[in-house]
Design an enzyme around this catalytic site. Sequence first.
Site, PDB file in Angstrom:
ATOM      1  N   ALA A  65       0.864  -1.180   0.000  1.00  0.00           N
ATOM      2  CA  ALA A  65       0.000   0.000   0.000  1.00  0.00           C
ATOM      3  C   ALA A  65       0.901   1.230   0.000  1.00  0.00           C
ATOM      4  CB  ALA A  65      -0.879  -0.029   1.234  1.00  0.00           C
ATOM      5  N   GLY A 109       0.467  -5.059   0.824  1.00  0.00           N
ATOM      6  CA  GLY A 109      -0.725  -5.081  -0.033  1.00  0.00           C
ATOM      7  C   GLY A 109      -0.440  -5.671  -1.412  1.00  0.00           C
ATOM      8  N   GLU A 112      -0.774  -9.285  -0.951  1.00  0.00           N
ATOM      9  CA  GLU A 112      -2.204  -9.563  -0.741  1.00  0.00           C
ATOM     10  C   GLU A 112      -2.974  -9.465  -2.053  1.00  0.00           C
ATOM     11  OE1 GLU A 112      -1.814  -6.569   2.450  1.00  0.00           O
ATOM     12  OE2 GLU A 112      -3.128  -7.896   3.570  1.00  0.00           O
ATOM     13  N   GLU A 132       4.385  -5.306   7.094  1.00  0.00           N
ATOM     14  CA  GLU A 132       3.608  -4.228   7.737  1.00  0.00           C
ATOM     15  C   GLU A 132       4.036  -3.985   9.169  1.00  0.00           C
ATOM     16  OE1 GLU A 132       2.280  -6.651   5.867  1.00  0.00           O
ATOM     17  OE2 GLU A 132       0.739  -5.806   4.543  1.00  0.00           O
TER      18      GLU A 132
HETATM   19  N1  CAA Z   1       4.601   3.246  -0.550  1.00  0.00           N
HETATM   20  C1  CAA Z   1       4.995   4.405  -1.083  1.00  0.00           C
HETATM   21  N2  CAA Z   1       6.177   4.563  -1.726  1.00  0.00           N
HETATM   22  C2  CAA Z   1       6.970   3.471  -1.824  1.00  0.00           C
HETATM   23  C3  CAA Z   1       6.610   2.224  -1.299  1.00  0.00           C
HETATM   24  C4  CAA Z   1       5.348   2.128  -0.647  1.00  0.00           C
HETATM   25  N3  CAA Z   1       4.875   0.966  -0.143  1.00  0.00           N
HETATM   26  N4  CAA Z   1       7.610   1.351  -1.533  1.00  0.00           N
HETATM   27  C5  CAA Z   1       8.564   2.022  -2.204  1.00  0.00           C
HETATM   28  N5  CAA Z   1       8.188   3.313  -2.378  1.00  0.00           N
HETATM   29  C6  CAA Z   1       8.920   4.381  -3.030  1.00  0.00           C
HETATM   30  C7  CAA Z   1      10.085   4.854  -2.179  1.00  0.00           C
HETATM   31  O1  CAA Z   1       9.655   5.770  -1.188  1.00  0.00           O
HETATM   32  C8  CAA Z   1      10.988   5.465  -3.216  1.00  0.00           C
HETATM   33  O2  CAA Z   1      10.487   6.730  -3.570  1.00  0.00           O
HETATM   34  P1  CAA Z   1      11.490   8.026  -3.537  1.00  0.00           P
HETATM   35  O3  CAA Z   1      12.462   7.716  -4.645  1.00  0.00           O
HETATM   36  O4  CAA Z   1      10.559   9.151  -3.844  1.00  0.00           O
HETATM   37  O5  CAA Z   1      12.102   8.061  -2.197  1.00  0.00           O
HETATM   38  C9  CAA Z   1      10.773   4.560  -4.424  1.00  0.00           C
HETATM   39  O6  CAA Z   1       9.540   3.902  -4.219  1.00  0.00           O
HETATM   40  C10 CAA Z   1      11.863   3.501  -4.563  1.00  0.00           C
HETATM   41  O7  CAA Z   1      11.928   2.786  -3.322  1.00  0.00           O
HETATM   42  P2  CAA Z   1      13.296   2.598  -2.491  1.00  0.00           P
HETATM   43  O8  CAA Z   1      14.234   3.722  -2.752  1.00  0.00           O
HETATM   44  O9  CAA Z   1      12.931   2.312  -1.075  1.00  0.00           O
HETATM   45  O10 CAA Z   1      13.843   1.278  -3.221  1.00  0.00           O
HETATM   46  P3  CAA Z   1      14.811   0.173  -2.610  1.00  0.00           P
HETATM   47  O11 CAA Z   1      15.151  -0.688  -3.773  1.00  0.00           O
HETATM   48  O12 CAA Z   1      15.888   0.773  -1.792  1.00  0.00           O
HETATM   49  O13 CAA Z   1      13.891  -0.671  -1.584  1.00  0.00           O
HETATM   50  C11 CAA Z   1      11.893  -1.830  -0.886  1.00  0.00           C
HETATM   51  C12 CAA Z   1      12.804  -1.404  -2.071  1.00  0.00           C
HETATM   52  C13 CAA Z   1      12.628  -2.830   0.005  1.00  0.00           C
HETATM   53  C14 CAA Z   1      10.674  -2.497  -1.522  1.00  0.00           C
HETATM   54  C15 CAA Z   1      11.491  -0.592  -0.075  1.00  0.00           C
HETATM   55  O14 CAA Z   1      11.014   0.412  -0.956  1.00  0.00           O
HETATM   56  C16 CAA Z   1      10.403  -0.853   0.936  1.00  0.00           C
HETATM   57  O15 CAA Z   1      10.671  -1.405   1.988  1.00  0.00           O
HETATM   58  N6  CAA Z   1       9.141  -0.439   0.633  1.00  0.00           N
HETATM   59  C17 CAA Z   1       8.044  -0.547   1.570  1.00  0.00           C
HETATM   60  C18 CAA Z   1       7.528  -1.979   1.683  1.00  0.00           C
HETATM   61  C19 CAA Z   1       6.407  -2.058   2.693  1.00  0.00           C
HETATM   62  O16 CAA Z   1       6.563  -1.764   3.859  1.00  0.00           O
HETATM   63  N7  CAA Z   1       5.209  -2.471   2.235  1.00  0.00           N
HETATM   64  C20 CAA Z   1       4.038  -2.563   3.055  1.00  0.00           C
HETATM   65  C21 CAA Z   1       3.207  -1.320   2.959  1.00  0.00           C
HETATM   66  S1  CAA Z   1       1.824  -1.265   4.093  1.00  0.00           S
HETATM   67  C22 CAA Z   1       0.629  -2.243   3.409  1.00  0.00           C
HETATM   68  O17 CAA Z   1       0.818  -2.802   2.337  1.00  0.00           O
HETATM   69  C23 CAA Z   1      -0.657  -2.359   4.188  1.00  0.00           C
HETATM   70  C24 CAA Z   1      -1.605  -3.385   3.687  1.00  0.00           C
HETATM   71  O18 CAA Z   1      -1.488  -4.546   4.014  1.00  0.00           O
HETATM   72  C25 CAA Z   1      -2.747  -3.026   2.849  1.00  0.00           C
END
Ligand code: CAA
Length: 258
Positions: A65, A109, A112, A132
């Site tokens: 998400a 998400g 999911e 999460e």
């Molecule tokens: N939401 C918003 N933006 C996101 C994102 C997310 N879930 N995941 C990545 N991005 C964005 C980053 O902020 C970044 O943007 P900027 O360049 O503007 O900073 C861009 O995408 C590239 O990401 P990274 O620089 O972080 O890339 P990376 O290769 O270093 O890392 C990653 C990749 C490990 C996937 C890391 O981005 C990450 O941990 N993302 C979040 C994963 C996460 O926590 N997901 C769960 C979300 S909550 C949810 O999903 C709730 C639900 O159940 C419904």
Amino acid sequence: MAHETLITQTEGATLLIRLNRPEALNALNATLMRELVEVLQAADADSAVRVIVLTGSEKAFAAGADIKEMAAKGFADVFFDNLFGAEAQAIAAIRKPIIAAVSGYCLGGGCELAMLADFILASETAKFGQPEINLGIVAGMGGTQRLSRRVGKSKSMDMHLTGRFMDAAEAERAGLVSRVFPAEALIAETLKIAETIAAKSMVTAMIVKESVARAEETSLAEGLLFERRMFHAAFATADQKEGMNAFMEKRRPKFQDR
Ligand code: CAA
């Protein structure tokens, strides 16, 4: 129709939907979820579409998400909005077969969403996770329930509690993924599998989807009864007569979707 967050492409009777927010690793924001539901519902109603493939980019199916969109929200905001509730239910209600083709990150998400498809094909680069907990939340689009049913309590608990990622080989061993392909072959192989399904009787394929889905959604006794009744109901179709007659006459069946 043009979409802000999706690219759609028709390949024979298959609709290929690509999540397309490369700047955010295909994070699921409100626009993407709205557009995805619209496209899926339109495909479900379009008799030219027999199978749907949902994919992302080589780097990410979807990294979850959209955290930036959610960060400032409070309990009442997400509760009153029923965040992800209506969309997840709408996707689960799609009646045509949906295959998720996953490369790269498939997290939160995103994982999911992949599990809302009927089965998951993965490339060797796929990484699945429910991280999460690292954000101080729990999965909200079915992860605790669907992952547990797919991979069992122990591994599901491990994934949700540690937030670790699982690679494609582990995901295949665990039963989350049905087959793994080299990254460059994933879409072509997925489209071949979609074509195989598209060549079946549509009515039978939809009966199969509804019946297999019941395995996850009901008790064994209710699921078995539902399956048996749908099995009986299939005998009311012309395609059952054609399929069985073709078998006995040693020829290929000509299904009419009736
Ligand atoms: N939401 C918003 N933006 C996101 C994102 C997310 N879930 N995941 C990545 N991005 C964005 C980053 O902020 C970044 O943007 P900027 O360049 O503007 O900073 C861009 O995408 C590239 O990401 P990274 O620089 O972080 O890339 P990376 O290769 O270093 O890392 C990653 C990749 C490990 C996937 C890391 O981005 C990450 O941990 N993302 C979040 C994963 C996460 O926590 N997901 C769960 C979300 S909550 C949810 O999903 C709730 C639900 O159940 C419904």
